[in-house]
Scaffold this motif. Structure first.
Motif, short mmCIF file in Angstrom:
data_model
loop_
_atom_site.label_atom_id
_atom_site.label_comp_id
_atom_site.label_asym_id
_atom_site.label_seq_id
_atom_site.Cartn_x
_atom_site.Cartn_y
_atom_site.Cartn_z
N SER A 1 -16.73 0.28 -14.68
CA SER A 1 -17.64 -0.55 -14.06
C SER A 1 -17.62 -1.83 -14.11
N GLY A 2 -17.89 -2.52 -12.99
CA GLY A 2 -17.82 -4.00 -12.98
C GLY A 2 -19.05 -4.48 -12.09
N ILE B 1 -7.88 -2.80 -8.98
CA ILE B 1 -6.79 -2.13 -9.46
C ILE B 1 -5.84 -2.48 -8.63
N ARG B 2 -4.21 -2.97 -9.20
CA ARG B 2 -3.28 -3.44 -8.45
C ARG B 2 -2.10 -2.89 -9.17
N ALA B 3 -1.07 -2.44 -8.54
CA ALA B 3 0.04 -2.06 -9.05
C ALA B 3 0.95 -1.73 -7.71
N PRO B 4 2.47 -1.71 -7.88
CA PRO B 4 3.46 -1.40 -6.85
C PRO B 4 2.84 -0.12 -6.43
N ASN B 5 2.66 0.93 -7.28
CA ASN B 5 2.04 2.42 -6.83
C ASN B 5 1.19 2.68 -7.76
N ILE B 6 0.02 3.30 -7.05
CA ILE B 6 -1.15 3.83 -7.71
C ILE B 6 -1.21 5.45 -7.31
N TYR B 7 -1.46 6.13 -8.32
CA TYR B 7 -1.44 7.57 -8.23
C TYR B 7 -2.80 8.06 -8.57
#
Length: 168
Positions: free
Chosen positions: A80-81, A87-93
């Protein structure tokens, strides 16, 4: 043996163990440092807590893993924030073994490239089997009010040029 314990004239304490070191406290322990505290290891670090663990940081907290980072919980894992969770990435699964639940109090927004889909209110999709949508070009759909579509078996619509439906 090379191990020593030294206190200099200004009160600095130097401690060196040439072999292994063990500290055993039979009751409670407490460490308080008024300045910075740095730990540097040339090997692995293992921390085992037999009860609960709480980490509190009054400022920012940064964790850098220069290889893979894995977080797991035997029960529920909560993230939680106060402002947002990014969330950041080249690919997220994302994989759910049973069900994937996404809930928002106001809007759900999906954006892929220039495609933007904002859902305000209720939007339900329930698909068992196959569903496909392909749009090359422009597609507009505006519903101001109620709309219900139910198909018991098959629905097939193909339009090569123009289709215009107006009721009312």
């Amino acid at each position: 043996s090379g191990s020593y314990h030294e206190i200099d004239a200004v009160g600095n304490i130097y401690h060196r163990a040439k072999g292994s070191e063990y500290v055993i406290v039979d009751r409670n322990g407490y460490l308080s440092v008024a300045g910075d505290y740095n730990v540097s290891l040339s090997g692995n670090l293992n921390i085992r807590v037999c009860d609960n663990a709480n980490i509190e940081v009054d400022g920012d907290a940064i964790i850098n893993g220069y290889n893979n980072v894995e977080v797991s919980a035997a029960g529920r894992l909560k993230l939680s924030g106060g402002e947002a969770v990014d969330i950041r990435a080249p690919n997220i699964y994302i994989q759910a073994d049973d069900a994937l639940h996404i809930t928002a109090d106001n809007n759900i927004r999906f954006k892929v490239g220039s495609w933007d889909d904002i859902v305000t209110g209720a939007k339900y999709s329930y698909v068992v089997g196959d569903e496909s949508t392909f749009v090359k070009g422009k597609a507009n759909r505006t519903i101001n009010g109620d709309s219900t579509e139910k198909y018991a078996l098959n629905k097939y619509v193909q339009v090569a040029k123009n289709l215009e439906l107006k009721i009312g």
